[in-house]
Design a protein around this motif. Structure first.
Motif, PDB file in Angstrom:
ATOM      1  N   LYS A 197       0.830  -1.204   0.000  1.00  0.00           N
ATOM      2  CA  LYS A 197       0.000   0.000   0.000  1.00  0.00           C
ATOM      3  C   LYS A 197       0.864   1.254   0.000  1.00  0.00           C
ATOM      4  CE  LYS A 197      -4.071  -1.960   2.181  1.00  0.00           C
ATOM      5  NZ  LYS A 197      -4.686  -2.107   3.504  1.00  0.00           N
ATOM      6  N   ALA A 198       1.963   1.209   0.737  1.00  0.00           N
ATOM      7  CA  ALA A 198       2.865   2.363   0.745  1.00  0.00           C
ATOM      8  C   ALA A 198       3.412   2.614  -0.660  1.00  0.00           C
ATOM      9  CB  ALA A 198       4.006   2.127   1.743  1.00  0.00           C
ATOM     10  N   HIS A 212       1.179   6.742  -6.874  1.00  0.00           N
ATOM     11  CA  HIS A 212       0.087   7.710  -7.022  1.00  0.00           C
ATOM     12  C   HIS A 212       0.607   9.141  -6.809  1.00  0.00           C
ATOM     13  CE1 HIS A 212      -4.251   8.530  -6.946  1.00  0.00           C
ATOM     14  NE2 HIS A 212      -4.004   9.411  -5.990  1.00  0.00           N
ATOM     15  N   ALA A 213       1.371   9.328  -5.751  1.00  0.00           N
ATOM     16  CA  ALA A 213       1.874  10.669  -5.425  1.00  0.00           C
ATOM     17  C   ALA A 213       2.933  11.130  -6.425  1.00  0.00           C
ATOM     18  CB  ALA A 213       2.443  10.676  -4.005  1.00  0.00           C
ATOM     19  N   LEU A 214       3.763  10.207  -6.905  1.00  0.00           N
ATOM     20  CA  LEU A 214       4.752  10.572  -7.929  1.00  0.00           C
ATOM     21  C   LEU A 214       4.037  11.015  -9.202  1.00  0.00           C
ATOM     22  CD1 LEU A 214       7.336   7.691  -7.384  1.00  0.00           C
ATOM     23  CD2 LEU A 214       7.779  10.130  -7.009  1.00  0.00           C
ATOM     24  N   GLY A 215       2.900  10.393  -9.497  1.00  0.00           N
ATOM     25  CA  GLY A 215       2.091  10.824 -10.639  1.00  0.00           C
ATOM     26  C   GLY A 215       1.667  12.273 -10.495  1.00  0.00           C
ATOM     27  N   VAL A 249       8.890  12.741  -1.873  1.00  0.00           N
ATOM     28  CA  VAL A 249       7.518  12.277  -2.137  1.00  0.00           C
ATOM     29  C   VAL A 249       7.375  10.803  -1.746  1.00  0.00           C
ATOM     30  CG1 VAL A 249       5.929  11.662  -4.012  1.00  0.00           C
ATOM     31  CG2 VAL A 249       6.848  13.977  -3.867  1.00  0.00           C
ATOM     32  N   CYS A 250       8.386   9.996  -2.049  1.00  0.00           N
ATOM     33  CA  CYS A 250       8.334   8.590  -1.630  1.00  0.00           C
ATOM     34  C   CYS A 250       8.307   8.494  -0.109  1.00  0.00           C
ATOM     35  CB  CYS A 250       9.526   7.813  -2.193  1.00  0.00           C
ATOM     36  SG  CYS A 250       9.434   7.573  -3.985  1.00  0.00           S
ATOM     37  N   LYS A 251       9.153   9.258   0.551  1.00  0.00           N
ATOM     38  CA  LYS A 251       9.254   9.128   2.015  1.00  0.00           C
ATOM     39  C   LYS A 251       7.997   9.615   2.719  1.00  0.00           C
ATOM     40  CE  LYS A 251      13.984   8.211   2.463  1.00  0.00           C
ATOM     41  NZ  LYS A 251      15.315   8.365   3.047  1.00  0.00           N
ATOM     42  N   ALA A 309      -2.645   2.276 -13.316  1.00  0.00           N
ATOM     43  CA  ALA A 309      -4.074   2.042 -13.078  1.00  0.00           C
ATOM     44  C   ALA A 309      -4.255   1.176 -11.834  1.00  0.00           C
ATOM     45  CB  ALA A 309      -4.710   1.382 -14.303  1.00  0.00           C
ATOM     46  N   ALA A 310      -3.458   0.113 -11.722  1.00  0.00           N
ATOM     47  CA  ALA A 310      -3.591  -0.784 -10.569  1.00  0.00           C
ATOM     48  C   ALA A 310      -3.228  -0.059  -9.272  1.00  0.00           C
ATOM     49  CB  ALA A 310      -2.711  -2.020 -10.756  1.00  0.00           C
ATOM     50  N   ALA A 311      -2.188   0.779  -9.318  1.00  0.00           N
ATOM     51  CA  ALA A 311      -1.814   1.543  -8.118  1.00  0.00           C
ATOM     52  C   ALA A 311      -2.946   2.477  -7.705  1.00  0.00           C
ATOM     53  CB  ALA A 311      -0.523   2.321  -8.371  1.00  0.00           C
ATOM     54  N   HIS A 312      -3.594   3.091  -8.689  1.00  0.00           N
ATOM     55  CA  HIS A 312      -4.730   3.964  -8.373  1.00  0.00           C
ATOM     56  C   HIS A 312      -5.884   3.158  -7.791  1.00  0.00           C
ATOM     57  CE1 HIS A 312      -3.727   7.971 -10.391  1.00  0.00           C
ATOM     58  NE2 HIS A 312      -2.631   7.251 -10.441  1.00  0.00           N
ATOM     59  N   MET A 313      -6.086   1.954  -8.318  1.00  0.00           N
ATOM     60  CA  MET A 313      -7.157   1.100  -7.776  1.00  0.00           C
ATOM     61  C   MET A 313      -6.894   0.775  -6.308  1.00  0.00           C
ATOM     62  SD  MET A 313      -7.761  -1.583 -10.896  1.00  0.00           S
ATOM     63  CE  MET A 313      -7.781  -0.932 -12.568  1.00  0.00           C
ATOM     64  N   VAL A 314      -5.652   0.390  -5.999  1.00  0.00           N
ATOM     65  CA  VAL A 314      -5.307   0.054  -4.619  1.00  0.00           C
ATOM     66  C   VAL A 314      -5.528   1.270  -3.722  1.00  0.00           C
ATOM     67  CG1 VAL A 314      -3.404  -0.588  -3.081  1.00  0.00           C
ATOM     68  CG2 VAL A 314      -3.690  -1.761  -5.274  1.00  0.00           C
TER      69      VAL A 314
END
Lengths: 420, 420
Positions: free
Chosen positions: A251-252, A258-261, A316-318, B252-257
């Motif tokens: 999940k992390a 997601h955040a890097l996006g 952003v990763c941290k 897409a999968a990361a966004h789903m999670v």
């Protein structure tokens, strides 16, 4: 004729059907069932491709030479035999399931430019050389762009000789066999002077096709940055462990992606951000993952944008680590490079003079031109590839677009070869 | 003595040191270097564990029986020899790198309850049986909870016989060898009547420890839902393909999670949501991923919450598909189950009467009691396990907590075995 008229006369002698016929002949070497090619560097197929080039050169009376890493040179002589040549070229090796045009177009299209110049009766001051660089793809021996890197002194040949492919063959042996397959050639030293370098290539992206434009005047190669991110959490029972008590590496990592996006968000759609590898351990549906490893591929042509994004990747990763430990290791750090403004102008100008639509654009992928750019004024000419599909057996391009690129190239080579 | 007094007298005869000593003796069978156990179902280690139980039963004169899937029964007789027994038990098999208490505590602690009842001179109307169910973990032969499932008629024995472990051994052969290792036992039919069933187990989660509470009166087993999600995008070149032109299965999968985490958000921290398996293809840093496969493990004890969340899992995935194709396949669909209210009350009541702190709680993990709940009034008794760590060689529990559970169990068994 003045210099510009000579350049345009040479371009006019480019023969679309002859070029396409040679592309198809080259595509037969290592052809795959799905219409692509598999032509690994320094393989039998690579040697057959080289011998075909030598044969074509012989038919036209062009001189052929090589060097210590089997880069192959074909020369159209100039009035000044000892002047530094103007050079064009690319590579004949392919991805394992690669296309017919990636690399091969720059060599076969370059040969068409030389033939057109010769058949037009145009004689330049400087010699014009065509080069087929060894092992651009790096599919069999890493790294790629090896021939141009060794030529440019970025890599030493000695360091590469011990490399071993998946079958246990050393680069040294494969190289010796390749050099032996075209015997009696003049040997050139690495780093011998080039007056200028122009490489033709399919775009490998969809921008030209989407814009309905035939020629890309390539402004440079975007910056390329790779990172490997390791996220370490704690294994736990999926049924019993409350979410607040978990250190969930999956999940992390998903939140990081997601955040890097968000960090990479770009209305102009210039930024390239890819997570291509993503491994999750231990990989059991009922166990909270304790370890995720993923890669970041970030590219952009503009140093100012890179300077804004790069320092934020690790934070952003941290920030999204959710109690997990994160380590980030850079594995590639290639700053963007700019091609020579005069060469870019020249590509743009001749494309327009020849009636082709043209736009300036950076290269998304790396090319041999990246190494040669450090040695002499350098540029590239892009032509469209269907749907932007490359590194794929479905890779395709049209005869007309390939000819347009060869015409533009021929004109530039003549112009450059008449400059002091 | 009245029935309650007999129950408390039996509980008072539980011997913490004797119980701990037996737990440690059991933990030696299949002991691992890191302090856990590796006792696969129907293995040599499992057989040694069974023979140890038979030996202990013989020492106390308890009758031993088995059935067609090698569930092992140890009987403390009642006044009415033919009455349906009150039953306690759990399993002796372990995860490959499992702990000393998961399962084994329910068997060894159950044996301690039987011994305490006998030594206290308490005679009940009904017999009290201890059962060691075969293959609860499912580590060697899938599915787990096999012995109780076959007993309850949820699975047929015939369908299991052809199962093969990683070494090519069939369940039929392993079962025959196991039955032969405890020869001469009475054979009982599957599904023979139970008057009631109470299973003692370590919690396998941290709630009791965090609350400073000794006994969990287990209210039921939460619902368990598994899904496999497949996301299909398109391979593309990481350097050349604009983000807007991509179908990136990884992102897409990361966004789903990420979005599923929002759907599952729960201030009470009751919902369990785990993505334990996550595979990304083709897995090359410079290629946009074309395919991701991931699992969802979702658990909750409350049907109302499940009814709200379950129908939204697929839509949340599809809304975040970013142009990719998504398919979602349910692989486990186990509704939550409620244990018998009278048994829950009884566990809670005796724990309090015996001076132990007690709380009601659902079970996060599945147990043999889940199958038996369909046959007779059923309940479970949880004791704390250190930091909630289970399915792990570091699994731990205290002698005092194990004894408190055995006391509560002994009291419940006596009470239930005196009921009509």
């Amino acid at each position: 004729m003045d210099a510009k008229a000579e350049a345009l006369a040479a371009a006019a002698a480019v023969d679309e059907a002859r070029l396409w016929s040679r592309q198809m002949a080259m595509a037969e070497i290592g052809a795959t069932e799905k219409g692509g090619v598999n032509r690994a560097a320094l393989s039998d197929e690579d040697r057959r491709a080289r011998r075909l080039m030598v044969e074509w050169a012989g038919d036209l009376g062009f001189e052929v030479a090589t060097d210590g890493i089997a880069n192959l040179y074909i020369r159209l002589p100039g009035r000044q035999a000892d002047a530094a040549p103007v050079v064009t070229g690319s590579h004949l090796d392919s991805q394992p399931r690669g296309g017919r045009f990636d690399g091969a177009y720059g060599v076969v299209g370059g040969f068409e430019a030389l033939e057109a110049i010769a058949r037009a009766g145009v004689e330049t001051e400087r010699p014009i050389d065509l080069v087929a660089w060894t092992n651009e793809e790096g599919g069999r021996f890493q790294p790629g762009a090896m021939g141009s890197a060794v030529f440019a002194g970025v890599l030493s040949l000695e360091d590469q000789l011990g490399l071993v492919d998946l079958q246990g063959v050393t680069l040294e042996d494969a190289l010796a066999e390749t050099l032996a397959s075209t015997p009696g050639l003049e040997q050139r030293p690495f780093g011998h002077p080039f007056a200028a370098y122009v490489e033709a290539h399919i775009e490998q992206g969809p921008r030209l096709e989407n814009a309905g434009t035939t020629i890309g005047a390539v402004t440079g190669i975007q910056g390329l940055y790779w990172y490997t991110v390791e996220v370490r959490g704690e294994e736990a029972h999926a049924g019993t462990t409350p979410l607040k008590a978990r250190k969930d590496a999956l999940k992390a990592a998903a939140h990081m992606v997601h955040a890097l996006g968000g960090l990479m968000a770009d209305e102009t759609d210039t930024t390239r951000f890819t997570v291509g590898r993503f491994e999750c351990h231990p990989g059991s549906p009922a166990t909270v993952p304790s370890r995720v490893l993923f890669t970041i591929d970030f590219r952009h042509p503009d140093p100012a944008v890179i300077a804004r994004i790069k320092p934020n990747i690790e934070p952003v990763c941290k920030v999204n680590a959710q109690g997990c430990a994160v380590s980030i290791r850079p594995t590639i750090d290639n700053a963007p490079l700019q091609f020579d403004p005069a060469v870019i102008d020249m590509v743009e100008g001749y494309a327009a003079r020849l009636g082709h639509s043209v736009m300036r654009m950076p290269s998304g992928a790396g090319h041999d031109a990246g190494h040669i750019n450090h040695l002499c004024p350098t540029g590239m000419i892009f032509v469209p590839c269907e749907r932007g599909v490359s590194h794929n057996e479905a890779e395709n391009a049209t005869p007309a677009d390939l000819a347009a690129g060869a015409r533009t190239l021929a004109a530039c080579l003549v112009d450059l070869a008449n400059q002091e």
